[in-house]
Design a protein around this motif. Sequence first.
Motif, PDB file in Angstrom:
ATOM      1  N   ASP A  72      -5.796   2.315   7.307  1.00  0.00           N
ATOM      2  CA  ASP A  72      -5.008   3.512   7.558  1.00  0.00           C
ATOM      3  C   ASP A  72      -5.812   4.493   8.415  1.00  0.00           C
ATOM      4  O   ASP A  72      -6.911   4.179   8.885  1.00  0.00           O
ATOM      5  N   ALA A  73      -5.280   5.693   8.583  1.00  0.00           N
ATOM      6  CA  ALA A  73      -5.907   6.651   9.492  1.00  0.00           C
ATOM      7  C   ALA A  73      -7.282   7.100   9.022  1.00  0.00           C
ATOM      8  O   ALA A  73      -8.095   7.591   9.816  1.00  0.00           O
ATOM      9  N   ASP A  74      -7.558   6.943   7.732  1.00  0.00           N
ATOM     10  CA  ASP A  74      -8.883   7.276   7.193  1.00  0.00           C
ATOM     11  C   ASP A  74      -9.773   6.040   7.079  1.00  0.00           C
ATOM     12  O   ASP A  74     -10.816   6.090   6.437  1.00  0.00           O
ATOM     13  N   GLN A  76      -9.241   3.490   5.393  1.00  0.00           N
ATOM     14  CA  GLN A  76      -9.149   2.843   4.086  1.00  0.00           C
ATOM     15  C   GLN A  76      -8.370   1.539   4.276  1.00  0.00           C
ATOM     16  O   GLN A  76      -7.379   1.498   5.002  1.00  0.00           O
ATOM     17  N   ALA A  95       1.293  -1.320   4.273  1.00  0.00           N
ATOM     18  CA  ALA A  95       1.630   0.045   4.699  1.00  0.00           C
ATOM     19  C   ALA A  95       1.451   0.100   6.210  1.00  0.00           C
ATOM     20  O   ALA A  95       0.854  -0.813   6.811  1.00  0.00           O
ATOM     21  N   GLN A  96       1.959   1.149   6.807  1.00  0.00           N
ATOM     22  CA  GLN A  96       1.839   1.285   8.253  1.00  0.00           C
ATOM     23  C   GLN A  96       0.370   1.453   8.630  1.00  0.00           C
ATOM     24  O   GLN A  96      -0.286   2.398   8.195  1.00  0.00           O
TER      25      GLN A  96
ATOM     26  N   SER B  72       3.300   6.239   3.337  1.00  0.00           N
ATOM     27  CA  SER B  72       1.896   6.184   2.916  1.00  0.00           C
ATOM     28  C   SER B  72       1.241   7.503   3.299  1.00  0.00           C
ATOM     29  O   SER B  72       1.067   7.790   4.482  1.00  0.00           O
ATOM     30  N   SER B  74      -1.865   9.796   3.381  1.00  0.00           N
ATOM     31  CA  SER B  74      -3.333   9.738   3.316  1.00  0.00           C
ATOM     32  C   SER B  74      -3.904  11.145   3.447  1.00  0.00           C
ATOM     33  O   SER B  74      -3.616  11.859   4.418  1.00  0.00           O
ATOM     34  N   THR B  75      -4.678  11.515   2.452  1.00  0.00           N
ATOM     35  CA  THR B  75      -5.393  12.798   2.509  1.00  0.00           C
ATOM     36  C   THR B  75      -6.778  12.618   1.907  1.00  0.00           C
ATOM     37  O   THR B  75      -6.922  12.006   0.850  1.00  0.00           O
ATOM     38  N   LYS B  78      -7.943   9.259   0.586  1.00  0.00           N
ATOM     39  CA  LYS B  78      -7.135   8.574  -0.431  1.00  0.00           C
ATOM     40  C   LYS B  78      -5.705   8.409   0.082  1.00  0.00           C
ATOM     41  O   LYS B  78      -5.182   9.289   0.761  1.00  0.00           O
ATOM     42  N   ARG B  79      -5.116   7.293  -0.281  1.00  0.00           N
ATOM     43  CA  ARG B  79      -3.766   7.017   0.185  1.00  0.00           C
ATOM     44  C   ARG B  79      -2.845   6.773  -1.002  1.00  0.00           C
ATOM     45  O   ARG B  79      -3.197   6.064  -1.942  1.00  0.00           O
ATOM     46  N   ASP B  81       0.932   5.294  -1.670  1.00  0.00           N
ATOM     47  CA  ASP B  81       2.081   4.598  -1.096  1.00  0.00           C
ATOM     48  C   ASP B  81       3.314   4.880  -1.956  1.00  0.00           C
ATOM     49  O   ASP B  81       3.290   4.656  -3.169  1.00  0.00           O
TER      50      ASP B  81
END
Lengths: 254, 125
Positions: A72-74, A76, A95-96, B72, B74-75, B78-79, B81
């Motif tokens: 993902d964008a982080d 992860q 997930a995307q 999803s 994400s912050t 951490k994600r 869903d």
Amino acid sequence: MNSRFRSPRISLPRAVALAGAMAVSLTAVTAEAHGIWFAQRAKQLALIYGVGADDLDMVKRLPMVEKIEAYDADYQPIKAAARVAGAIVVIDSDAQPTVVAAVMPYGIWSRAGTDEWERKTLQEMPNATASTRNTKYAVSIVGPLSKPLAPLPGQVVQIIPAGPIPTMLGAALKYVVLYNGKPVAGAKVINDMVNDPDARPEVTGADGTVTLPVRNQGLNVIRAEYIGPTDQPKLYSQVEHTATLAFTLAHAPE
Amino acid sequence: MKKLATTLCAFAALGLSAPVLAHGSTKPQHGGVVQMNGETLFELVAQPGGVSLYMIDEDEPVNAAGMTAKLSVSTGGKRADVAMTPMKGNQFFAKGLKLPKGANVGVQVTSKASGARYGATFAIK
């Protein structure tokens, strides 16, 4: 010529000259131009094997794929897997994703002089004049990056954009080629392995970088080739890494 | 109705440009923000009771009943869903979901018929 290894990168005269030189010792050669990369197919993300306009049979090569990763964008990890969809291989992630990556070991290949490459080790071909273990790597930036692209697990050779990716073609972009996570000199980089596969490569300097204009207002597939040392000298004399970085620039409104 | 609690912004200025402009209308129709993936429009709408997603393919609303959708969020590394519920027409809804500032929101839809998965990413500002 073996259809799975059909693009020796050396010309015949060069090969003959090399064969003579290698009568004494095995010489490092870049032998395989094909690679893997990600591209959109019917809205989905597909894993492609080929070079230039040759979009070859990825389905039959899928068992060779060792690793499919998504992030993902982080950065992860997201669970991801390859799926055969008719004649192509698509990537299903839970997930995307922002980034996807793949690793495909491509076996050990040897040749004697200018003979065909064969899937044999040095032990199996004692008269070989060149012998290589090949691995293909692919990273694709699927979504917008919120932080610089990170070195990813399993990507022994990886191309990293050293700055923001421009929105328009023609703008310069610096890339860093990493080998085992560190910038490496001597990697051969071309700007577009799909539409200009025979371009003269730029070679990374001591800082591991090359700077190239972004070539396409669409899909860009950068390729880096790096010859690393063997870790099994009785079986092969070098390890050939072929890595791609794919990203897209948006086209104008219609 | 209160204005959107959260302003959603596309990511175009943050490095890579996502596939933003393509086929059909790119204008939001429900007061949200839009991301395009090729010919598919995703509109994300933050509301007091949750988050809605509207999907349009080449100017034609996509029947939500034929798809599954997931957000999803994400912050801070951490994600979460969150599966969305298909509603009438081309709307999906995630009840009670809030989108914090600074979050990256991935939208992924899956066709029940073909298994095809695709989506887009939004940034929340």
